[in-house]
Design an enzyme around this catalytic site. Structure first.
Site, PDB file in Angstrom:
ATOM      1  CG  ASP A 263      -2.058   0.931   0.856  1.00  0.00           C
ATOM      2  OD1 ASP A 263      -2.200   1.840  -0.028  1.00  0.00           O
ATOM      3  OD2 ASP A 263      -3.042   1.010   1.695  1.00  0.00           O
TER       4      ASP A 263
HETATM    5  C1  BGC Z   1      -5.071   3.356   0.328  1.00  0.00           C
HETATM    6  C2  BGC Z   1      -5.272   2.285  -0.922  1.00  0.00           C
HETATM    7  C3  BGC Z   1      -5.108   3.004  -2.178  1.00  0.00           C
HETATM    8  C4  BGC Z   1      -3.920   3.666  -2.370  1.00  0.00           C
HETATM    9  C5  BGC Z   1      -3.601   4.008  -3.768  1.00  0.00           C
HETATM   10  C6  BGC Z   1      -3.902   4.279   0.029  1.00  0.00           C
HETATM   11  O1  BGC Z   1      -3.819   5.060   0.712  1.00  0.00           O
HETATM   12  O2  BGC Z   1      -5.085   2.629   1.420  1.00  0.00           O
HETATM   13  O3  BGC Z   1      -6.691   1.705  -0.578  1.00  0.00           O
HETATM   14  O4  BGC Z   1      -5.136   1.846  -3.246  1.00  0.00           O
HETATM   15  O5  BGC Z   1      -3.490   4.538  -1.525  1.00  0.00           O
HETATM   16  O6  BGC Z   1      -4.036   5.305  -4.073  1.00  0.00           O
END
Ligand code: BGC
Length: 738
Positions: A263
């Site tokens: 993530d």
């Molecule tokens: C979130 C994810 C997301 C990623 C990319 C993160 O802050 O937890 O769910 O896919 O950002 O934008």
């Protein structure tokens, strides 16, 4: 490309080139004039690294992406195309209801269709991968991200997660209009302590395996191409460095051979969590746990080579990860056609086209849940003086926090939809109040803070106008809700009522008119006790998306008979959290009528049960269930048992009903939930029509993580419940013989 060609390609790449494939950057890096000294210098990357980066994040648009791809390929000696990923959560330009609302449809077919439309639109805009579905099980409405999940039930999440994967990926990623799906957040991100985002997750292995992991596994079995790690710890180890989760369970037990991505900056967070001393250690932990792509940090590109050269990690780890990235690019057909569907013409044809809007309206209609109705609904289209009041009456903010690529001006408001439906004659509109109390400060998603406005003169005017209209109206429709930034990532709340300013509006309107229908726009279950008490009807519309206004008007005026059922329990108050229907009996269950018994598992001030339970939702018609039977009283592991019930529409309107099958294992080597959803069927019945609904019960459905730590069934008695929601009490019994 054949695998042998991919092998050859890999063998020609330098270690640096391979590692660069494991880096993911946001679009600004590819558009930046100067990554060394410009605004993107914060990652300390060289231009060479950016030129060889494997994938990009959240940059969209056919023209832009084709341009980036062209420039990129010109510089890439191996002609390995860049992979474009983004968060396409509940739609791209045509926005569908938030996933929690999609859960309330109990309609995998519609969910799949919506995902397919999202794939079509976003692939026309140049995207290859979406970070969806999110199948994190959610039992705590304080957590803002419950809106991104399909709810509190393992089985429902698995079914709908699969539907989304099918919708995005289609039959083959070589077909146009498809994108690869990335399930997230592995694992158990939905259980942060206290509902506070990013907080520690501490679950027993049993709860993890029985409740939290199965939905991820369902999506893997459906062929989901990617998995994203989670920000949280699991059993003390951050998910992004958790070998048990990723090497042993995901890749080992489940055989996942796709791409695992961290993530956002989660590899750097291994240091803040306190399991890595420095970046080098963080890189080692993540790559050893099988994380292929480093999203938005420079930790892999700055440290993996050193780790290989110093003999700390074998180069094979890098080769394996890079190969998985190359294989994904190959599955998407990018080596043959690096531009895939990206086309401005296709964008014009597809984005927000009538068919897509129609589907958005349909699924939004099915996701709306009627929570209370004393008969005031449905509204008449004529001869009724209606006042639509509230901050959500003329508001385009209906798409939820993750609709970051959509445009607000394409959203149909409630006001516009009501005017479309009944004209201007008998209806008036007023804002009444702002969404947030003055001065309330919440961080916005784009970094900007959202502050409750503070103009007391305008506020008094708004209130005065609303009260005047309410006084004269036959019925008041009060459109209330959370501010869009109150839910979603970073949107945890300790109190889950409506903002006080709106409750105050409700009280003041109630003082002049008792016929109130409250329509709610929100991203989580709320404490609705006061709303329920004051309103004659309560309609849960969630964040319904582009066609939200139309969907709400369809339901209010009975062009669509509401059929949504809650995918998550609404608690009485935060004191009941975590609350979910599939709890255990305990050794001292509380029995109604035995209030004097202190020593039972209960609250002394509120009931144990949810205020609105899982699976619950009313219709304008009524359904009667009768004749629950099983075709035999016992079954062996090889046999299939058929359960059936007859459902009759006993009301005045055609309606859809989600018939729900729950099973309880009465005695096990470990305690079993009071009920577990094991199947559902959505049927449509004309007034007076009856239908017999059947479910097949197999041994597979009776398996759980037993005391011997195996996924298996145990012989014994089971109760079968089939009904309209998780509170159903009528049951029949059978025995599993082994
Ligand atoms: C979130 C994810 C997301 C990623 C990319 C993160 O802050 O937890 O769910 O896919 O950002 O934008």
């Amino acid at each position: 490309m054949e695998q042998t060609e991919l092998d050859q390609l890999l063998s020609k790449m330098t270690l640096d080139e391979k590692i660069d494939q494991l880096l993911q950057l946001t679009g600004e890096f590819f558009e930046s004039e100067d990554v060394v000294t410009g605004p993107t210098s914060y990652l300390g990357l060289t231009q060479e690294t950016v030129d060889l980066t494997g994938s990009s994040l959240n940059v969209v648009g056919a023209k832009k992406l084709n341009h980036i791809q062209k420039q990129y390929l010109e510089k890439n000696s191996h002609k390995i195309p860049l992979l474009f990923m983004a968060d396409i959560i509940n739609g791209y330009k045509t926005v569908f209801p938030i996933p929690l609302a999609q859960g309330c449809t109990f309609n995998p077919e519609l969910v799949e269709k919506s995902a397919a439309v999202a794939a079509k639109e976003s692939s026309a805009s140049g995207l290859h991968v979406t970070f969806s579905p999110m199948v994190d099980l959610v039992r705590d409405p304080r957590w803002g991200r419950v809106m991104e999940s399909t709810g509190e039930d393992t089985y429902l999440n698995g079914v709908l997660g699969r539907a989304m994967v099918r919708g995005y990926q289609g039959e083959s990623l070589l077909e146009s209009g498809t994108i690869a799906s990335c399930v997230k957040h592995f694992a158990a991100y939905g259980a942060p302590a206290g509902g506070r985002d990013y907080n520690t997750v501490d679950l027993s292995e049993r709860t993890l395996r029985e409740d939290y992991l199965p939905a991820y596994k369902e999506t893997i079995d459906e062929g989901c191409e990617l998995v994203m790690t989670a920000f949280n710890t699991v059993d003390g180890i951050p998910a992004t460095a958790n070998k048990t989760l990723m090497n042993d369970i995901l890749r080992g037990e489940w055989g996942f051979d796709g791409v695992l991505i961290s993530d956002y900056a989660a590899i750097a967070e291994l240091m803040t969590h306190g399991v890595a001393d420095d970046e080098k250690e963080a890189a080692r932990l993540a790559i050893e746990a099988g994380v292929d792509i480093d999203m938005m940090t420079s930790i892999y590109v700055k440290n993996l080579k050193r780790l290989v050269e110093e003999g700390v990690i074998p180069e094979k780890l890098i080769n394996d990860s890079t190969m998985r990235v190359l294989q994904l690019k190959n599955k998407l057909g990018l080596f043959e056609n690096p531009y895939r569907d990206a086309s401005e013409e296709l964008e014009k044809e597809l984005l927000l086209c009538d068919d897509h809007r129609c589907l958005s309206r349909e699924i939004a209609g099915e996701s709306i849940v009627l929570l209370k109705n004393d008969g005031v609904l449905p509204l008449q289209k004529q001869n009724q003086k209606l006042a639509f009041i509230g901050p959500y009456v003329d508001n385009t903010s209906l798409s939820g926090l993750w609709s970051i690529h959509s445009d607000k001006e394409t959203v149909v408001t409630v006001k516009q939809a009501v005017l479309d439906k009944i004209g201007e004659a008998d209806v008036s509109f007023a804002k009444g109040c702002e969404i947030l109390n003055p001065g309330v400060l919440i961080g916005g998603f784009g970094g900007e803070p959202t502050v409750g406005p503070n103009d007391s003169v305008a506020a008094q005017e708004d209130l005065k106008e609303a009260l005047q209209l309410a006084e004269k109206a036959d019925v008041v429709v009060l459109a209330l809700g959370e501010h869009v930034v109150q839910s979603g990532e970073g949107g945890s709340r300790a109190e889950i009522t409506l903002p006080e300013i709106q409750l105050d509006l409700l009280r003041k309107i109630h003082a002049v008119n008792h016929k109130i229908i409250v329509v709610l726009f929100n991203g989580r279950p709320l404490d609705l006790r006061e709303v329920h008490e004051k309103a004659s009807a309560v309609v849960e519309a969630w964040f319904p998306g582009t066609e939200g206004g139309h969907a709400v008007a369809d339901v209010l005026f009975n062009d669509v008979n509401p059929s949504g059922k809650l995918s998550m329990s609404f608690p009485y108050s935060v004191g009941q959290i975590p609350i979910h229907y599939n709890m255990f009996n305990t050794g001292r269950p509380f029995k109604k009528g035995n209030e004097g018994n202190r020593f039972a598992s209960r609250y002394t001030d509120i009931p144990n049960e949810a205020f609105y339970p899982f699976g619950f939702g009313l219709s304008y018609t009524s359904f009667e269930y009768f004749g629950l039977t099983l075709d035999k009283a016992s079954m062996s592991s090889e046999e299939v048992l058929t359960a059936s019930v007859t459902v009759k529409n006993t009301g005045a309107y055609t309606g859809k009903e989600t018939v729900q099958l729950y099973i309880q294992d009465l005695v096990g080597s470990v305690v079993r939930p009071l009920k577990e959803l094991k199947g559902f069927k959505k049927i449509s019945l004309e007034p007076g029509e009856a239908q017999t609904v059947t479910f097949e019960i197999t041994e597979e459905m009776l398996k759980f993580y037993t005391a011997s730590k195996k996924w298996e069934s145990e012989a014994g008695k089971f109760k079968v419940f089939i009904g309209p929601d998780s509170c159903i009490e009528d049951f029949v019994e059978f025995t599993l013989v082994k």
